[in-house]
Design a protein around this motif. Structure first.
Motif, PDB file in Angstrom:
ATOM      1  N   LEU A 157       0.834  -1.199   0.000  1.00  0.00           N
ATOM      2  CA  LEU A 157       0.000   0.000   0.000  1.00  0.00           C
ATOM      3  C   LEU A 157       0.867   1.246   0.000  1.00  0.00           C
ATOM      4  CD1 LEU A 157      -2.898   1.215   0.261  1.00  0.00           C
ATOM      5  CD2 LEU A 157      -2.531   1.200   2.744  1.00  0.00           C
ATOM      6  N   ALA A 158       0.611   2.141  -0.924  1.00  0.00           N
ATOM      7  CA  ALA A 158       1.362   3.398  -1.003  1.00  0.00           C
ATOM      8  C   ALA A 158       0.392   4.542  -1.259  1.00  0.00           C
ATOM      9  CB  ALA A 158       2.410   3.335  -2.108  1.00  0.00           C
ATOM     10  N   VAL A 159       0.758   5.709  -0.750  1.00  0.00           N
ATOM     11  CA  VAL A 159      -0.070   6.899  -0.954  1.00  0.00           C
ATOM     12  C   VAL A 159       0.824   8.047  -1.398  1.00  0.00           C
ATOM     13  CG1 VAL A 159       0.134   7.627   1.465  1.00  0.00           C
ATOM     14  CG2 VAL A 159      -1.806   8.417   0.090  1.00  0.00           C
ATOM     15  N   ASP A 160       0.335   8.848  -2.328  1.00  0.00           N
ATOM     16  CA  ASP A 160       1.048  10.053  -2.747  1.00  0.00           C
ATOM     17  C   ASP A 160       1.047  11.023  -1.566  1.00  0.00           C
ATOM     18  OD1 ASP A 160       1.140   8.804  -5.137  1.00  0.00           O
ATOM     19  OD2 ASP A 160       0.082  10.323  -6.286  1.00  0.00           O
ATOM     20  N   ALA A 161       2.226  11.256  -0.999  1.00  0.00           N
ATOM     21  CA  ALA A 161       2.322  12.043   0.237  1.00  0.00           C
ATOM     22  C   ALA A 161       2.710  13.489  -0.011  1.00  0.00           C
ATOM     23  CB  ALA A 161       3.329  11.394   1.198  1.00  0.00           C
ATOM     24  N   ASP A 162       3.040  13.848  -1.246  1.00  0.00           N
ATOM     25  CA  ASP A 162       3.487  15.207  -1.558  1.00  0.00           C
ATOM     26  C   ASP A 162       2.280  16.080  -1.850  1.00  0.00           C
ATOM     27  OD1 ASP A 162       4.997  17.378  -2.122  1.00  0.00           O
ATOM     28  OD2 ASP A 162       6.308  16.374  -3.558  1.00  0.00           O
ATOM     29  N   ALA A 163       2.018  17.055  -0.954  1.00  0.00           N
ATOM     30  CA  ALA A 163       0.789  17.845  -1.064  1.00  0.00           C
ATOM     31  C   ALA A 163       0.820  18.839  -2.208  1.00  0.00           C
ATOM     32  CB  ALA A 163       0.522  18.581   0.244  1.00  0.00           C
ATOM     33  N   GLY A 164       1.985  19.363  -2.529  1.00  0.00           N
ATOM     34  CA  GLY A 164       2.043  20.369  -3.576  1.00  0.00           C
ATOM     35  C   GLY A 164       3.435  20.917  -3.734  1.00  0.00           C
ATOM     36  N   SER A 165       3.552  21.960  -4.527  1.00  0.00           N
ATOM     37  CA  SER A 165       4.845  22.569  -4.805  1.00  0.00           C
ATOM     38  C   SER A 165       4.816  24.026  -4.381  1.00  0.00           C
ATOM     39  CB  SER A 165       5.178  22.445  -6.295  1.00  0.00           C
ATOM     40  OG  SER A 165       4.156  23.035  -7.076  1.00  0.00           O
ATOM     41  N   THR A 166       5.915  24.710  -4.629  1.00  0.00           N
ATOM     42  CA  THR A 166       6.040  26.096  -4.185  1.00  0.00           C
ATOM     43  C   THR A 166       5.115  27.056  -4.921  1.00  0.00           C
ATOM     44  OG1 THR A 166       7.902  26.338  -5.728  1.00  0.00           O
ATOM     45  CG2 THR A 166       8.417  25.801  -3.429  1.00  0.00           C
ATOM     46  N   ASP A 167       4.420  26.589  -5.955  1.00  0.00           N
ATOM     47  CA  ASP A 167       3.464  27.468  -6.632  1.00  0.00           C
ATOM     48  C   ASP A 167       2.157  27.609  -5.847  1.00  0.00           C
ATOM     49  OD1 ASP A 167       2.247  25.025  -6.997  1.00  0.00           O
ATOM     50  OD2 ASP A 167       2.419  25.008  -9.177  1.00  0.00           O
TER      51      ASP A 167
END
Length: 947
Positions: free
Chosen positions: A737-747
């Motif tokens: 099980l894996a989840v995309d943990a990166d919420a966003g970028s500097t934009d």
């Protein structure tokens, strides 16, 4: 009298200190709302209990028979009680009212949630009601009915006791004589009680949707076809019996209500217990799989919805177990980012290399974050240098611990995928003052996880700073001092405030010390989780707050959850048990058994001034919407998050742990398979924990590309093995099980893939070893054992780091760093080896690159990025001069250039020696000079090598 006034003033001091604290932080409305709600409910509870009890006593007394003939025993009771009658008539209701008021005040959250309830837009499958009815209304109705039933019951008891004491109820032989007034009062009170029970029984129909039976949570076949209709009938019978009691009050005959009460008891046994048992035993059990199928489907659907796993993407993953040459070419970026630094083992290394003074400290478990370095996202192991007042020893006086040593200093961060030639972490941010590759920021840590209970800051004595900033300075100074210039705590600008806090912290020094003046502020409740919990009491907070450099400041990021135990058809999970693993001990929660959870709030706490900011992360969550109505303006919209903050927000580990617990069973969506329990999974135990410890393997943050992703992303993952339900489990992988943990970028834009869950289903016909099997094979391998014995020479000990599992090369790659630590007091773990396993094959080499090359036949097709130091500090062939070691050599073919290289390498080696000597003696000025020499030598070497 004086003692009472003192007690009152102490209580007042606590309340007033809370007002100052919340007001300074800008959340005074949170405190006043709680107080107002609690106060109003206390008054309601007091009046609702005291008045009926008082009225009941008054009626029973005033309508007593004046010339009743009492027995001698009752006559004596009257003689004793009569002098205290007036006191008792008012005192008993008042005392009961106090208890009832306190009980009512504790239910302020239930009442405010009902008053501000928000519809979910989804209906339950049984009664076709909006789910908000179960979240907000049903708990409120049950609370009101429970309170009202207690009031009526107690009123009946005091009425009966008073009537008996004053002769309205007499026992003559076998006959009980009841006066007309007592009969009417008792009958009417009993009717009210039964009417309340009728409503309560009726509402119990809806409670079946949150009750747990042997198979599922929610109403099953027996509940729907026997229990729910039975409770509806019982509610009607209870209402009829209540009418019979009213009739008794009019006609004076007790036979009908007594017969009705007996009928109600018999009916409750027949309809509430016997009939459902018969249906379950003789109808459901023989055909449970087919009869329970629609109700199991309800449980599956609503459980997955309640824990936000309904949209998990299930991907068949035909994992290979054979390492083929070139198999990692397509996963070059993933293997380059594999973290070989274990945050749970390198704390001692950070302490020895970066603590500098005994009054600083690092936490035992460090955090994982990511920062853009040279245009690429770099996984880092990060922490802050916080205070440790115990390290002052004899110097831990009130002045030192309160006025001088007030804050920690600086972020320390190391590359997750690199190490030095000696096995030390390679820092990208370090030192005092701080230097490195991270953006400039305010380094002072006034609010941290181990900050002192309170500090008094912002008041320089005679305009001279007194707060120790850091242990080095200019012009030969041993220390640098500073003065806090933020707004971090209540002001001590008058004698009254000083007195308040002297009482709160039981320290007369706060009132008497000349270091405290009109410019002073007092900082307390400094742990970031504590601060968020106080301003958002409705949130359940993640167990791990982590620091990040955001917009030029160090900010603690705290994840907040809204939880409930009242979501229909959703299976309950013990929160403290679900999040416990080798890195997170079990901890108590106000609401532990939950069946609904959302990561609704992201909170930040400024490490310099303690400012708390709440952001609405899940603005569709009905619980959060309701709390926003209760505490308006306290939660900001997600759109106000800066891009810098967004780039450091990550998927929370505790939420993921609960979801993996749920998906261990609820990845099965077919009711028949679910009933058979033929594919239940569980999280494996951590293979590096002691054999007597059965704590689970924690999830790990990694930058990787999971099947189904277009490119590598910062992720959080966990593995599954078969659930043997108490028997010995086969330690083979069944799911990943894996989840995309990166919420966003500097934009500042939220990543579209954030929170996307992917579940890799491994084939049943291929045996992919689980973490336990890999660790056992590693420990039993003769070649590995021989090398470990060499590492253990001189009584050194070997420490196995976190065993990572990465889906690459068409299969699952295991990577484990291996540390060696000597037995000296100042020793710390050094990363010396890396274990790699793929299928049944293992490799055990000095670096991850070498291990992958061995495993994949010298043609892994990817560079793992396991360099000994960052490229900017790599003078020759990827290695820096090891402290106390030999200087690596190389040849460029040009004798003059080779001579320059050898000279610069000698300078670098000498600089390393000087740095170590300066560190040992605590001479940070010399340390800085030596560090500059080393950097200059390396820079010159890079120029030569690039020619």
């Amino acid at each position: 009298m004086i003692a009472g006034l003192v007690i009152i003033f102490f209580v007042f001091a606590g309340f007033y200190a809370d007002i100052l604290w919340f007001d300074q932080l800008g959340f005074l409305s949170v405190l006043t709302t709680q107080w107002l709600a609690g106060g109003v409910l206390f008054l309601i509870g007091f009046v609702a209990m005291a008045v009926p009890v008082w009225v009941s006593i008054q009626i029973a007394y005033r309508l007593r028979p004046v010339y009743a003939k009492l027995n001698s025993q009752l006559d004596r009771y009257q003689q004793v009680i009569e002098p205290l009658r007036r006191l008792a008539m008012y005192g008993i209701p008042a005392l009961l009212g106090l208890f009832a008021g306190v009980a009512a005040a504790t239910r302020w959250q239930v009442v405010l949630m009902w008053l501000n309830r928000t519809e979910t837009g989804r209906i339950d499958p049984q009664f076709k009601l909006d789910i908000s009815f179960y979240l907000f209304e049903l708990p409120f109705f049950h609370s009101v009915l429970g309170f009202a039933s207690a009031v009526v019951f107690i009123s009946a008891l005091v009425a009966a006791a008073t009537s008996y004491l004053y002769g309205s109820i007499r026992v003559s032989g076998r006959e009980v004589l009841v006066s007309k007034a007592a009969r009417v009062q008792i009958a009417v009170t009993a009717a009210l009680y039964l009417l309340l029970q009728a409503v309560s029984i009726w509402l119990d129909q809806y409670s079946t949707l949150t009750n747990t039976n042997d198979l599922i949570t929610g109403a099953g076949y027996t509940d729907v076809n026997a229990t729910i209709p039975g409770r509806a009938i019982l509610a009607g019978i209870a209402a009829i019996v209540a009418i019979l009691f009213i009739l008794t009050a009019v006609i004076g005959r007790w036979r009908l209500p007594i017969v009705g009460t007996a009928l109600l008891i018999v009916s409750s046994l027949l309809l509430g217990s016997l009939y459902p048992w018969v249906v379950q035993r003789f109808q459901v059990v023989p055909s449970a799989k087919t009869l329970e199928e629609p109700y199991i489907q309800r449980n599956i659907d609503l459980t997955r919805d309640a824990y936000d796993v309904a949209d998990v993407e299930e991907i068949p993953y035909n994992a290979t177990t054979t390492a083929e040459p070139g198999a990692l070419r397509a996963d070059a970026e993933t293997t380059a980012n594999i973290r070989i630094l274990d945050p749970a083992l390198v704390s001692d290394a950070f302490s020895q290399l970066e603590q500098f003074k005994q009054y600083y400290q690092f936490p035992q478990n460090l955090d994982v974050d990511r920062y853009p370095i040279d245009g690429k996202s770099q996984d880092t192991v990060v922490t802050v240098r916080d205070l440790n007042l115990a390290g002052l020893n004899a110097g831990n006086t009130w002045v030192n611990s309160t006025v001088v040593y007030t804050h920690g200093y600086g972020v320390v961060a190391a590359y997750g995928n690199q190490r030095s030639a000696a096995g030390q972490p390679v820092f990208l941010e370090s030192g005092i003052p701080t230097t490195g590759s991270l953006p400039d920021y305010e380094p002072r840590i006034y609010f941290g996880e181990t900050s002192p209970p309170y500090s008094i800051v912002g008041a320089p004595k005679d305009s001279k700073p007194v707060e120790l900033d850091y242990p080095s300075g200019t012009d030969g100074a041993q220390q640098t001092y500073t003065t806090f210039d933020g707004d971090g705590g209540p002001k001590l600008d008058n004698a009254f405030n000083k007195l308040i806090y002297a009482l709160k912290f039981q320290s007369e020094q706060i009132f008497l010390a000349n270091a405290v003046n009109e410019k002073s502020q007092i900082l307390y409740d400094r742990d970031p989780v504590t601060r968020v919990q106080k301003v958002a009491p409705y949130l359940t907070l993640d167990s791990d707050a982590y620091p990040s450099i955001v917009d030029g400041k160090v900010k603690w990021i705290v994840d907040g959850y809204t939880t409930s135990a009242d979501y229909p058809y959703s299976t309950s999970v013990g929160l403290s048990d679900a999040i416990a693993d080798t890195e997170t001990p079990p901890q108590p929660f106000a609401l532990d058994n939950i069946n609904y959870m959302r990561n609704s709030v992201k909170a930040t706490v400024d490490a310099y001034d303690g400012k708390v900011t709440l952001y609405a992360w899940d603005d569709e969550d009905p619980l959060l919407k309701t709390w926003q109505k209760i505490f308006p303006t306290t939660v900001k919209p997600m759109s106000e998050m800066s891009g810098d903050l967004m780039s450091h927000v990550r998927y929370p580990a505790d939420m993921f742990k609960v979801q993996r617990r749920v998906l261990g069973k609820y990845h099965v969506t077919d009711p028949g398979s679910f009933y058979s329990v033929d594919d239940a999974w569980t999280t494996p135990n951590d293979p590096v924990s002691p054999s007597t410890n059965t704590t689970l393997q924690p999830p790990y943050y990694l930058t990787m590309q999971v099947p189904g992703q277009e490119k590598p992303a910062f992720s959080l993952y966990s593995t599954f093995i078969p659930d043997a339900s108490g028997a010995t489990s086969r330690n083979v992988l069944t799911g990943y099980l894996a989840v995309d943990a990166d919420a966003g970028s500097t934009d500042g834009k939220r990543a579209e893939g954030y929170g996307k869950l992917r579940l890799l289903n491994l084939p049943e016909d291929v045996t992919v070893p689980g973490p336990g099997q890999v660790q056992a094979k590693f420990n039993a391998d003769p070649t590995v054992s021989q090398q470990l014995n060499l590492l253990k020479q001189g009584q050194s000990k070997v420490l196995n780091g976190n065993l990572l599992t990465v889906p690459v090369g068409g299969g699952l790659l295991y990577v484990q760093p291996v540390y060696v630590q000597s037995t000296g007091e100042t020793s710390y773990p050094l990363l010396q080896k890396v274990l790699v396993a793929f299928g049944d094959q293992i490799a055990f080499e000095d670096t991850l690159d070498k291990a992958l090359d061995v495993l994949f036949g010298g043609d892994s097709g990817a560079s793992a990025g396991d360099t000994d130091v960052p490229p900017s500090e790599t003078p020759v062939e990827g290695e820096a001069p090891a402290e106390g070691g030999t200087t690596p050599t190389t040849s460029t073919g040009d004798p003059a250039t080779d001579a320059q290289i050898r000279s610069l390498l000698a300078e670098a080696k000498l600089a390393v020696t000087e740095k170590q000597a300066a560190l040992t003696t605590g001479d940070f000025a010399a340390y800085g000079v030596a560090d500059k020499k080393l950097n200059d030598a390396i820079a010159k070497l890079l120029v030569l090598l690039d020619q």
